[in-house]
Scaffold this motif. Structure first.
Motif, PDB file in Angstrom:
ATOM      1  N   GLY A  84      45.043 -13.523  27.071  1.00  0.00           N
ATOM      2  CA  GLY A  84      44.874 -14.968  26.949  1.00  0.00           C
ATOM      3  C   GLY A  84      43.633 -15.397  26.191  1.00  0.00           C
ATOM      4  N   GLY A  85      42.725 -14.455  25.914  1.00  0.00           N
ATOM      5  CA  GLY A  85      41.539 -14.750  25.120  1.00  0.00           C
ATOM      6  C   GLY A  85      40.706 -15.908  25.650  1.00  0.00           C
ATOM      7  N   MET A  86      40.044 -16.603  24.723  1.00  0.00           N
ATOM      8  CA  MET A  86      39.181 -17.741  25.076  1.00  0.00           C
ATOM      9  C   MET A  86      39.980 -18.838  25.775  1.00  0.00           C
ATOM     10  SD  MET A  86      36.194 -19.177  25.215  1.00  0.00           S
ATOM     11  CE  MET A  86      34.983 -18.401  24.144  1.00  0.00           C
ATOM     12  N   LEU A  87      41.236 -19.029  25.367  1.00  0.00           N
ATOM     13  CA  LEU A  87      42.060 -20.058  26.000  1.00  0.00           C
ATOM     14  C   LEU A  87      42.255 -19.734  27.481  1.00  0.00           C
ATOM     15  CD1 LEU A  87      44.726 -20.518  23.165  1.00  0.00           C
ATOM     16  CD2 LEU A  87      42.687 -21.906  23.604  1.00  0.00           C
ATOM     17  N   GLY A  88      42.548 -18.473  27.774  1.00  0.00           N
ATOM     18  CA  GLY A  88      42.727 -18.051  29.167  1.00  0.00           C
ATOM     19  C   GLY A  88      41.424 -18.087  29.945  1.00  0.00           C
ATOM     20  N   TRP A  89      40.331 -17.712  29.269  1.00  0.00           N
ATOM     21  CA  TRP A  89      38.992 -17.705  29.873  1.00  0.00           C
ATOM     22  C   TRP A  89      38.643 -19.114  30.349  1.00  0.00           C
ATOM     23  CZ3 TRP A  89      35.580 -13.607  30.533  1.00  0.00           C
ATOM     24  CH2 TRP A  89      34.235 -13.913  30.735  1.00  0.00           C
ATOM     25  N   LYS A  90      38.848 -20.102  29.464  1.00  0.00           N
ATOM     26  CA  LYS A  90      38.535 -21.487  29.819  1.00  0.00           C
ATOM     27  C   LYS A  90      39.499 -22.033  30.870  1.00  0.00           C
ATOM     28  CE  LYS A  90      38.133 -23.932  26.097  1.00  0.00           C
ATOM     29  NZ  LYS A  90      37.918 -24.451  24.736  1.00  0.00           N
ATOM     30  N   ALA A  91      40.782 -21.644  30.763  1.00  0.00           N
ATOM     31  CA  ALA A  91      41.773 -22.095  31.754  1.00  0.00           C
ATOM     32  C   ALA A  91      41.420 -21.579  33.142  1.00  0.00           C
ATOM     33  CB  ALA A  91      43.180 -21.631  31.342  1.00  0.00           C
ATOM     34  N   ALA A  92      40.750 -20.417  33.208  1.00  0.00           N
ATOM     35  CA  ALA A  92      40.318 -19.844  34.488  1.00  0.00           C
ATOM     36  C   ALA A  92      39.027 -20.490  34.980  1.00  0.00           C
ATOM     37  CB  ALA A  92      40.134 -18.340  34.343  1.00  0.00           C
TER      38      ALA A  92
END
Length: 109
Positions: free
Chosen positions: A94-102
């Protein structure tokens, strides 16, 4: 997200904890213009456009985890490193998108 049996997906919380505990080395393969906008707090930058696994700092026993914006380029980097004989088979799903979503922190500016 690209699925490849040679690359293990790691979840954002798992990677954040691994970096905090000194068990993981996060390698950001995004380009400098992307990193200037927003970066992983503890990431080491090795842009995919000029990717050389030898440029990655010695992991010293840590697991190398590749990261990008969405999780596609990080798989590419992992496979490229493996093709050159490096045992780097992990990436941030998920990269940065997943990092921020978490809800994990980023560096900006």
């Amino acid at each position: 997200m690209a699925e490849d049996p040679r690359v293990k997906n790691l979840q954002p919380d798992e990677v954040a904890q691994g970096v905090r505990e000194g068990r993981m080395l996060l390698v950001d393969v995004r380009e400098p213009n992307e990193i200037a906008v927003e970066a992983y707090p503890e990431g080491v930058v090795v842009p995919l456009s000029q990717f050389d696994p030898a440029a990655i700092p010695e992991p010293a026993g840590r697991t190398v985890v590749f990261a990008c914006r969405s999780g596609k380029r990080s798989v590419t980097a992992s496979l490229a490193a493996q093709e050159r004989g490096y045992p780097y088979g992990h990436h941030l799903a998920g990269g940065m998108l997943g990092w921020k979503a978490a809800g994990l922190p980023t560096k900006t500016g």
